[in-house]
Design an enzyme around this catalytic site. Structure first.
Site, PDB file in Angstrom:
ATOM      1  N   GLY A  11       0.848  -1.206   0.000  1.00 22.06           N
ATOM      2  CA  GLY A  11       0.000   0.000   0.000  1.00 22.06           C
ATOM      3  C   GLY A  11       0.873   1.243   0.000  1.00 22.06           C
ATOM      4  O   GLY A  11       1.879   1.292   0.705  1.00 22.06           O
ATOM      5  N   SER A 208       4.230   2.797   5.648  1.00 23.42           N
ATOM      6  CA  SER A 208       2.887   2.278   5.940  1.00 23.42           C
ATOM      7  C   SER A 208       2.162   3.284   6.804  1.00 23.42           C
ATOM      8  O   SER A 208       2.740   3.800   7.767  1.00 23.42           O
ATOM      9  CB  SER A 208       2.984   0.950   6.698  1.00 23.42           C
ATOM     10  OG  SER A 208       1.712   0.592   7.191  1.00 23.42           O
ATOM     11  N   ASP A 210      -0.119   2.512   8.762  1.00 26.02           N
ATOM     12  CA  ASP A 210      -0.668   1.811   9.929  1.00 26.02           C
ATOM     13  C   ASP A 210       0.171   1.941  11.201  1.00 26.02           C
ATOM     14  O   ASP A 210      -0.326   1.707  12.291  1.00 26.02           O
ATOM     15  CB  ASP A 210      -0.838   0.320   9.609  1.00 26.02           C
ATOM     16  CG  ASP A 210      -1.755   0.084   8.415  1.00 26.02           C
ATOM     17  OD1 ASP A 210      -2.601   0.963   8.143  1.00 26.02           O
ATOM     18  OD2 ASP A 210      -1.636  -0.959   7.762  1.00 26.02           O
ATOM     19  N   MET A 252      -8.578   3.487   9.249  1.00 23.35           N
ATOM     20  CA  MET A 252      -7.752   2.367   8.773  1.00 23.35           C
ATOM     21  C   MET A 252      -6.754   1.923   9.845  1.00 23.35           C
ATOM     22  O   MET A 252      -6.722   2.470  10.947  1.00 23.35           O
ATOM     23  CB  MET A 252      -6.997   2.784   7.516  1.00 23.35           C
ATOM     24  CG  MET A 252      -7.839   2.754   6.269  1.00 23.35           C
ATOM     25  SD  MET A 252      -6.788   3.047   4.820  1.00 23.35           S
ATOM     26  CE  MET A 252      -7.913   2.645   3.501  1.00 23.35           C
TER      27      MET A 252
HETATM   28  O1  F6P Z   1      -1.812  -1.025   5.122  1.00 20.30           O
HETATM   29  C1  F6P Z   1      -2.341   0.174   4.685  1.00 20.30           C
HETATM   30  C2  F6P Z   1      -3.830   0.081   4.495  1.00 20.30           C
HETATM   31  O2  F6P Z   1      -4.284   1.369   4.108  1.00 20.30           O
HETATM   32  C3  F6P Z   1      -4.615  -0.440   5.675  1.00 20.30           C
HETATM   33  O3  F6P Z   1      -4.803   0.528   6.679  1.00 20.30           O
HETATM   34  C4  F6P Z   1      -5.875  -0.902   5.000  1.00 20.30           C
HETATM   35  O4  F6P Z   1      -6.452  -1.961   5.728  1.00 20.30           O
HETATM   36  C5  F6P Z   1      -5.396  -1.401   3.666  1.00 20.30           C
HETATM   37  O5  F6P Z   1      -4.132  -0.802   3.437  1.00 20.30           O
HETATM   38  C6  F6P Z   1      -6.310  -1.091   2.524  1.00 20.30           C
HETATM   39  O6  F6P Z   1      -5.797  -1.694   1.398  1.00 20.30           O
HETATM   40  P1  F6P Z   1      -6.296  -1.382  -0.088  1.00 20.30           P
HETATM   41  O7  F6P Z   1      -5.791  -0.030  -0.461  1.00 20.30           O
HETATM   42  O8  F6P Z   1      -5.701  -2.455  -0.909  1.00 20.30           O
HETATM   43  O9  F6P Z   1      -7.791  -1.405  -0.049  1.00 20.30           O
END
Ligand code: F6P
Length: 425
Positions: A11, A208, A210, A252
């Site tokens: 991501g 990240s 997160d 998120m």
């Molecule tokens: O790891 C980063 C993140 O934004 C998380 O917080 C979230 O669960 C995930 O990626 C969302 O992923 P995608 O952009 O593939 O929907």
């Protein structure tokens, strides 16, 4: 001369462009040749084999000034231009008809120079692209990736991504001797190339939103995402107060509650749900309602509840924003709305710290690559108590996985203390 490539994976997060910028500039200053790999590990697997040269030759004056940069045969600006506008089409089918897009058609490992990363501080996401590569998860995919790197003469890579991407980096490095031996024994590389590329140098930087990686205090992109959430709460506050409403915000963070917790603290939330510490009370609905009722009784006109996307109760039953809304409406009679912030948290302009942290870590990453020997572990560049650190990448990934396991085992105290060794009840 070390040939060093940088890629972004998983991501995207704010600050990834600053990572690329810092690594490219530092590496040039330290005498390396610099490359970017477009579209993460997928670009490593695709390599430059489909390359077609369609661009015009460099202009005389540009050629002289930018001898570091062989990346596009065209105008200096077309690289950034291309990445911004030609990229998606290139990855999809390689048939972009955007004039700049054509210059990189079929080329995923691209030589870059000083000017190519100029101005990259301010852009969100990742200009060199990212992808979740299925091919790189297979041995065959990694074999092709190794071949592509050797064809370009690259000895070192810096990977910016989350725990999955960094695990991939370590697997690749551990497997490298086997991969090159196979390439040599099947005559895809010469014995000389085999010798020259006996080892691969790898370093990881954690990008990240997160903030879920162990052994570092902060991941690149997390501060910007937190700012976004904080701003969203501020915006919601005024409308909530006007109508005396309750708002449930889903944020998120995957298995990590950092964004939810810190947003709750900075936005003055009434109740916060995070995966590492489910509500004490079982069932939790009474506890939440009691708290919110008390806040209302002392005069609060608005209610903000933050739900991390990975939140659950003590039995690991997910806690969903819609259900929280139902409870607030039915038990407390509050006029309640749900707001899911989604990808607005992830995109956009990096805040100052998401420019500073990648810059400091980018310098350290290049040093780690230059100093790497076959016996040193792959390092992850972190930050601890305001100092930039190098920690063994696999230890950090292992500890991160232990948190997820502790949550699965319902050992929430362990999960909290692994996230934060200072944690006390
Ligand atoms: O790891 C980063 C993140 O934004 C998380 O917080 C979230 O669960 C995930 O990626 C969302 O992923 P995608 O952009 O593939 O929907």
């Amino acid at each position: 001369k070390l040939r060093l490539a940088v890629l972004t994976s998983g991501g995207d997060s704010a600050g990834m462009n600053a990572v690329v910028r810092a690594i490219v500039k530092t590496a040039i200053l330290k005498g390396c040749e610099t490359y970017v790999v477009r579209e993460g590990y997928e670009g490593l697997v695709r390599g430059n084999s489909e390359a077609v040269s369609v661009a015009s030759p460099p202009r005389e004056h540009n050629h002289h000034q930018r001898k570091e940069s062989l990346l596009v045969e065209g105008d200096a600006d077309s690289f950034v231009h291309n990445l911004r506008f030609g990229d998606g089409e290139l990855l999809r089918d390689g048939t972009s008809d955007h004039p700049a897009g054509r210059t990189l058609k079929g080329r995923y490992i691209v030589r870059v120079g000083w000017d190519d990363v100029r101005g990259w501080f301010t852009s969100g996401g990742t200009l060199i692209g990212t992808a979740r590569s299925v091919a790189f998860r297979t041995y065959e995919g990694r074999l092709t990736a190794a071949h592509n790197l050797i064809k370009e003469g690259i000895d070192a890579i810096a990977v910016c991504g989350g725990d999955g991407s960094l695990t991939g980096a370590d697997v690749f490095r551990a497997e490298w001797p086997k991969l090159v031996a196979e390439l040599a024994s099947t005559s895809r590389i010469t014995e000389e190339q085999h010798k020259a590329h006996a080892h691969l140098r790898i370093v990881g930087l954690v990008g990240s939103i997160d903030n879920d990686m162990s052994m570092t205090d902060l991941t690149i992109g997390a501060p910007t995402a937190l700012h976004r959430i904080c701003e969203a709460i501020d915006n919601i506050d005024s409308t909530a107060s006007s109508h005396s409403r309750a708002f449930v915000l889903e944020v998120m963070g995957r298995h990590c509650g950092w964004l939810a917790l810190l947003a709750g603290v900075s936005g003055g939330a009434d109740f916060i749900f995070i995966p590492e510490r489910p509500p004490e009370a079982d069932p939790w609905e009474d506890e939440m309602c009691r708290n919110i009722q008390r806040h209302r009784e002392i005069g609060k006109r608005k209610t903000i509840v933050i739900v991390a996307e990975g939140a659950h109760d003590k039995h690991l039953t997910p806690i969903r924003a819609d259900y929280v809304k139902e409870v607030l409406s039915e038990r407390l009679g509050l006029d309640t709305r749900v707001t899911t912030l989604g990808h607005t948290q992830r995109g956009g302009r990096p805040c100052a710290f998401d420019r500073i942290l990648p810059t400091l870590q980018g310098v350290e990453a290049v040093d780690a690559l230059l100093e790497a020997t076959p016996d040193t572990p792959s390092y992850m560049i972190g930050i601890a108590e305001n100092k930039i650190t190098r920690v063994p990448l696999m230890e950090a990934v292992k500890m991160t996985n232990e948190v997820t396991q502790a949550i699965k085992d319902k050992d929430f105290d362990k999960a909290m203390s692994l996230r934060d060794p200072e944690f006390r009840e």
